[in-house]
Design a protein around this motif. Structure first.
Motif, mmCIF file in Angstrom:
data_model
loop_
_atom_site.group_PDB
_atom_site.id
_atom_site.type_symbol
_atom_site.label_atom_id
_atom_site.label_comp_id
_atom_site.label_asym_id
_atom_site.label_seq_id
_atom_site.Cartn_x
_atom_site.Cartn_y
_atom_site.Cartn_z
ATOM 1 N N MET A 125 0.830 -1.207 0.000
ATOM 2 C CA MET A 125 0.000 0.000 0.000
ATOM 3 C C MET A 125 0.866 1.260 0.000
ATOM 4 O O MET A 125 0.543 2.249 -0.673
ATOM 5 C CB MET A 125 -0.960 -0.007 1.192
ATOM 6 C CG MET A 125 -2.158 -0.911 1.018
ATOM 7 S SD MET A 125 -3.386 -0.758 2.369
ATOM 8 C CE MET A 125 -2.759 -1.985 3.522
ATOM 9 N N ASP A 126 1.971 1.222 0.734
ATOM 10 C CA ASP A 126 2.908 2.353 0.715
ATOM 11 C C ASP A 126 3.413 2.609 -0.703
ATOM 12 O O ASP A 126 3.467 3.763 -1.165
ATOM 13 C CB ASP A 126 4.112 2.073 1.628
ATOM 14 C CG ASP A 126 3.766 2.104 3.113
ATOM 15 O OD1 ASP A 126 2.737 2.708 3.471
ATOM 16 O OD2 ASP A 126 4.534 1.523 3.902
ATOM 17 N N GLU A 127 3.784 1.534 -1.399
ATOM 18 C CA GLU A 127 4.326 1.695 -2.750
ATOM 19 C C GLU A 127 3.252 2.158 -3.737
ATOM 20 O O GLU A 127 3.522 2.995 -4.611
ATOM 21 C CB GLU A 127 4.951 0.387 -3.235
ATOM 22 C CG GLU A 127 5.587 0.513 -4.612
ATOM 23 C CD GLU A 127 6.579 -0.583 -4.905
ATOM 24 O OE1 GLU A 127 7.790 -0.329 -4.813
ATOM 25 O OE2 GLU A 127 6.137 -1.711 -5.230
ATOM 26 N N ILE A 128 2.044 1.640 -3.589
ATOM 27 C CA ILE A 128 0.950 2.081 -4.472
ATOM 28 C C ILE A 128 0.665 3.557 -4.242
ATOM 29 O O ILE A 128 0.370 4.302 -5.194
ATOM 30 C CB ILE A 128 -0.308 1.227 -4.238
ATOM 31 C CG1 ILE A 128 -0.057 -0.223 -4.666
ATOM 32 C CG2 ILE A 128 -1.503 1.788 -5.001
ATOM 33 C CD1 ILE A 128 -1.134 -1.189 -4.219
ATOM 34 N N ASN A 129 0.738 4.001 -3.009
ATOM 35 C CA ASN A 129 0.554 5.415 -2.709
ATOM 36 C C ASN A 129 1.573 6.264 -3.476
ATOM 37 O O ASN A 129 1.222 7.277 -4.089
ATOM 38 C CB ASN A 129 0.683 5.640 -1.201
ATOM 39 C CG ASN A 129 0.239 7.014 -0.769
ATOM 40 O OD1 ASN A 129 -0.725 7.571 -1.288
ATOM 41 N ND2 ASN A 129 0.947 7.584 0.195
ATOM 42 N N ASP A 130 2.840 5.834 -3.457
ATOM 43 C CA ASP A 130 3.876 6.529 -4.234
ATOM 44 C C ASP A 130 3.563 6.468 -5.730
ATOM 45 O O ASP A 130 3.718 7.465 -6.454
ATOM 46 C CB ASP A 130 5.248 5.898 -3.979
ATOM 47 C CG ASP A 130 5.739 6.099 -2.560
ATOM 48 O OD1 ASP A 130 5.232 7.013 -1.867
ATOM 49 O OD2 ASP A 130 6.631 5.337 -2.134
ATOM 50 N N PHE A 131 3.140 5.310 -6.183
ATOM 51 C CA PHE A 131 2.809 5.096 -7.597
ATOM 52 C C PHE A 131 1.729 6.079 -8.064
ATOM 53 O O PHE A 131 1.858 6.697 -9.129
ATOM 54 C CB PHE A 131 2.339 3.654 -7.793
ATOM 55 C CG PHE A 131 1.749 3.348 -9.133
ATOM 56 C CD1 PHE A 131 2.556 2.965 -10.193
ATOM 57 C CD2 PHE A 131 0.377 3.432 -9.342
ATOM 58 C CE1 PHE A 131 2.001 2.684 -11.445
ATOM 59 C CE2 PHE A 131 -0.187 3.143 -10.579
ATOM 60 C CZ PHE A 131 0.633 2.771 -11.636
ATOM 61 N N LEU A 132 0.662 6.221 -7.274
ATOM 62 C CA LEU A 132 -0.442 7.103 -7.659
ATOM 63 C C LEU A 132 0.006 8.557 -7.742
ATOM 64 O O LEU A 132 -0.414 9.304 -8.631
ATOM 65 C CB LEU A 132 -1.593 6.971 -6.664
ATOM 66 C CG LEU A 132 -2.319 5.620 -6.627
ATOM 67 C CD1 LEU A 132 -3.298 5.575 -5.475
ATOM 68 C CD2 LEU A 132 -3.026 5.347 -7.950
ATOM 69 N N GLN A 133 0.869 8.961 -6.825
ATOM 70 C CA GLN A 133 1.360 10.337 -6.850
ATOM 71 C C GLN A 133 2.280 10.583 -8.035
ATOM 72 O O GLN A 133 2.253 11.661 -8.637
ATOM 73 C CB GLN A 133 2.081 10.638 -5.532
ATOM 74 C CG GLN A 133 1.141 10.648 -4.331
ATOM 75 C CD GLN A 133 1.849 10.875 -3.012
ATOM 76 O OE1 GLN A 133 2.424 11.927 -2.788
ATOM 77 N NE2 GLN A 133 1.831 9.877 -2.136
ATOM 78 N N CYS A 134 3.058 9.573 -8.407
ATOM 79 C CA CYS A 134 4.013 9.737 -9.508
ATOM 80 C C CYS A 134 3.372 9.634 -10.884
ATOM 81 O O CYS A 134 3.843 10.258 -11.838
ATOM 82 C CB CYS A 134 5.121 8.684 -9.392
ATOM 83 S SG CYS A 134 6.242 8.937 -8.015
ATOM 84 N N THR A 135 2.322 8.829 -11.015
ATOM 85 C CA THR A 135 1.769 8.553 -12.341
ATOM 86 C C THR A 135 0.515 9.356 -12.679
ATOM 87 O O THR A 135 0.317 9.736 -13.841
ATOM 88 C CB THR A 135 1.452 7.054 -12.493
ATOM 89 O OG1 THR A 135 0.529 6.655 -11.467
ATOM 90 C CG2 THR A 135 2.723 6.227 -12.411
#
Length: 318
Positions: A125-135
């Motif tokens: 979930m931490d990584e998906i959070n980063d993913f959503l902000q970056c993409t």
């Protein structure tokens, strides 16, 4: 006279935005040294999940098998790669599910799936959070447990309430569904989809995590909960993730239960994927994985409620 149906339902701008999204997705994973892989769309086996139906493709002039399945997800094949030592991997691929049509569904759709060895569901979930902000320039996501969500919205504990009480609650809220033959999990899903889900993830993306053990699917059960999550944005489920089950015997039991449920529902009963079970026996590493609907993610990004606005040609015009 030419039919207008030959034209794409997506605008040129949205087609361009899809291409840009793919580039950002690949850049995100490249920056984290996560390998892009490709697995077959046509396979001898498919999911046993009673809630998912697969497209069957006859194989002409074949002795055995006489048919293959279009894959509903690349999960089993990707886990075979993980068991063989691939390390962290991701895939952007087409997936296929019978009967899933509507404003948010197309029988052929694009899936982003990735797996992270040594992650649990909170790490992912931490990584998906980063993913959503970056993409897609999303705000930082919030999280709430399945139990707390029902307590906050409906003042019930989904782990304690009985089926009769759930049916009564469905009736009181004038949800027009026949509840005579439904089970506990179906009743909870009806309440979630009708009374709670439409308001989820509007201010910020929202992770719903730690589901009832009866809804474990392919996740680990620990401390009385299934260690899995769903991601909601603007009232739509965008992703489904798991702290992955690695126990081959337990997975076999869950597949067999699925087969019994399908038999009771008078559904076709696919054989269990022995390649996948053998991969688990060989040793799937401790990991977490997620399947994300790329079309739905793009719908959120371009602010549309109709999947036809972000795909070239929907099923009825393909």
């Amino acid at each position: 006279m030419l039919s207008p149906d030959w034209k794409s339902t997506a605008t040129q701008k949205n087609l361009q935005l899809r291409a840009e999204l793919y580039a950002r997705i690949r850049a995100f994973f490249a920056s984290r040294h996560i390998l892009e892989v490709e697995t077959p769309l046509l396979c001898q086996h498919t999911v046993t999940d009673p809630h998912i139906e697969s497209f069957i493709v006859p194989i002409p002039h074949a002795d055995t098998p006489t048919h293959y399945y279009l894959q509903t997800s690349p999960e089993y094949a990707m886990k075979r790669l993980l068991a063989a030592g691939s390390g962290p991997i991701y895939q952007i691929t087409k997936s296929f599910r019978v009967g899933e049509s509507g404003h948010q569904h197309n029988p052929e759709f694009t899936m982003l799936e990735w797996y992270r060895p040594d992650f649990n569901h909170h790490d992912l979930m931490d990584e998906i959070n980063d993913f959503l902000q970056c993409t897609v320039d999303m705000k930082s996501a919030e999280r709430i447990s399945y139990q707390q969500l029902f307590l906050d919205y409906l003042n019930i504990d989904p782990f304690e309430i009985n089926l009769a009480q759930l049916k009564e609650l469905i009736s009181k809220n004038n949800i027009n569904i026949d509840v005579s033959d439904i089970d506990h999990d179906t009743a909870l899903q009806i309440l979630l989809s009708h009374l709670i889900e439409p308001s989820m993830g509007f201010e910020t993306p929202l992770f719903l995590y730690d589901f009832p053990p009866s809804q474990a699917a392919l996740s680990i059960i620990k401390n009385g909960v299934a260690q899995r999550f769903e991601l909601y944005i603007n009232g739509s489920e965008i992703a489904n993730g798991f702290h992955e089950l690695t126990d081959a015997a337990e997975q076999q039991k869950r597949f067999e239960k699925n087969q019994r449920d399908r038999k009771n529902n008078h559904q076709a009963i696919p054989e269990i994927d022995h390649y996948f079970i053998d991969a688990l026996k060989a040793g799937l590493p401790h990991c977490a994985g997620v399947a994300m609907g790329v079309d739905r993610l793009l719908m959120c990004y371009v602010k549309t409620k109709d999947i036809q606005d972000v795909i070239s040609f929907p099923f009825d015009c393909a």
